[in-house]
Design a protein around this motif. Structure first.
Motif, short mmCIF file in Angstrom:
data_model
loop_
_atom_site.label_atom_id
_atom_site.label_comp_id
_atom_site.label_asym_id
_atom_site.label_seq_id
_atom_site.Cartn_x
_atom_site.Cartn_y
_atom_site.Cartn_z
N THR A 1 0.84 -1.22 0.00
CA THR A 1 0.00 0.00 0.00
C THR A 1 0.87 1.26 0.00
O THR A 1 0.49 2.27 -0.59
CB THR A 1 -0.96 0.04 1.21
OG1 THR A 1 -0.21 0.08 2.42
CG2 THR A 1 -1.89 -1.15 1.22
N ASN B 1 0.54 4.10 -2.82
CA ASN B 1 0.19 5.49 -2.50
C ASN B 1 1.36 6.45 -2.56
O ASN B 1 1.16 7.67 -2.50
CB ASN B 1 -0.43 5.55 -1.09
CG ASN B 1 -1.77 4.84 -1.01
OD1 ASN B 1 -2.59 4.95 -1.90
ND2 ASN B 1 -1.97 4.09 0.06
N GLN C 1 3.84 6.65 -0.23
CA GLN C 1 4.04 7.15 1.14
C GLN C 1 5.33 6.56 1.70
O GLN C 1 5.44 5.34 1.90
CB GLN C 1 2.85 6.77 2.03
CG GLN C 1 1.55 7.47 1.64
CD GLN C 1 0.38 6.99 2.47
OE1 GLN C 1 0.18 5.79 2.66
NE2 GLN C 1 -0.41 7.91 2.97
N LYS D 1 6.17 6.42 -5.51
CA LYS D 1 5.05 5.60 -5.99
C LYS D 1 5.57 4.63 -7.05
O LYS D 1 6.28 5.02 -7.99
CB LYS D 1 3.96 6.51 -6.58
CG LYS D 1 2.71 5.76 -7.01
CD LYS D 1 1.63 6.70 -7.52
CE LYS D 1 0.97 7.44 -6.39
NZ LYS D 1 -0.28 8.12 -6.82
#
Length: 309
Positions: A114, A118, A120, A124
């Protein structure tokens, strides 16, 4: 000392006593026993017979994580992600989740996927997201299976493949994951990647709705309202809209307002209609304003006051 903490915590052979459990876990944890560190950290995390203290939780989880315990590494990553008595730090989250993921800890593999999806704490990268979702999926982790199916459906990080999407999501749905069941119902409803089949849509919406999925409850209500895949039944439609609306789903609140306004499946009630239109609007559905204005024209001042109250 660790074992004594366990028996006091579980009440095995002695009366259950969390204070004694904490005492013995601490003695063991201070000597470097990783399982005692994990349990002590968990007790501080949830506040089980000790004051809830995320700093203490982090302290003990870090000690276990630094000894290589994958569960602690994953939990420490989560605390950095949420900012629970540590500064929110996505790079630290990635660091600890990667350590756990490389030990084949499925939840951490999903979490790392994830982060790549995203962007984060890392750049990406859909291919990296797919890589970690796939590793987690192979261990049967339902959220990862769902996300991998989604990646195939969207063609992100992998060539778009509707059949692969169907396979991943169908497998996940059959394992009982509500979000996959809801999405599969939607795909059958729209005929996307599968042959359009309203009865199949109803089947999967119902499975998800019965698990409390708000979107599926609303969509099942629509199927009954429109008579698609089932006999038209406004009472059933009202029932499912209400279940979803009571969980705060704005679309269902709007639909429930319409049912009260039109008297479908329920006695007409402009007060309740106005109330649900208001709730829907406050939860972000701006399209409902016109419906609210229309029902206001039919109401007395005292009804409006009651609806607002």
């Amino acid at each position: 000392q660790y074992n004594l903490g366990m028996v006091y915590g579980n009440g095995e052979g002695v009366p259950q006593d969390y204070k004694e459990s904490v005492k013995w876990y601490r003695k063991s944890a201070e000597q470097g026993h990783s399982s005692a560190q994990i349990n002590l950290g968990f007790m501080y995390y949830i506040g089980e017979d000790v004051p809830q203290d995320y700093k203490e939780a982090v302290k003990w989880l870090r000690k276990a994580a630094e000894q290589g315990d994958a569960e602690s590494q994953n939990n420490l990553g989560s605390m950095y992600y949420l900012g629970q008595d540590v500064l929110k730090d996505y790079k630290e989250s990635v660091k600890w989740w990667r350590k756990a993921a490389e030990q084949e800890y499925s939840v951490a593999q999903y979490n790392l996927g994830t982060m790549y999806y995203n962007g984060q704490g890392v750049l990406k990268d859909y291919k990296e997201a797919v890589k970690w979702f796939r590793k987690s999926s192979k261990q049967g982790y339902d959220l990862a299976q769902f996300n991998l199916g989604f990646m195939y459906n969207e063609g992100k990080g992998v060539p778009q493949d509707k059949e692969a999407f169907k396979w991943f999501v169908l497998r996940d749905a059959e394992q009982g994951y509500a979000k996959s069941q809801s999405m599969l119902g939607y795909k059958y409803y729209k005929g996307e990647g599968v042959t359009q089949d309203y009865k199949e849509a109803v089947k999967w919406y119902r499975k998800a709705a019965e698990q409390g999925d708000t979107e599926a409850q609303n969509n099942l209500g629509n199927m009954y309202r429109e008579g698609k895949g089932v006999d038209q039944d406004y009472k059933e439609s009202f029932k499912w809209f209400r279940k979803s609306a009571e969980q705060g789903y704005s679309v269902a609140q709007n639909n429930l307002g319409e049912m009260y306004d039109e008297g479908k499946g329920v006695t007409p009630d402009y007060v309740m209609a106005h109330m649900y239109f208001n709730l829907s609007s406050s939860n972000g559905d701006k399209d409902v304003i016109k419906s609210k204005d229309e029902v206001e024209k039919k109401m007395t001042p005292s009804q409006l006051e009651k609806a607002q109250r």
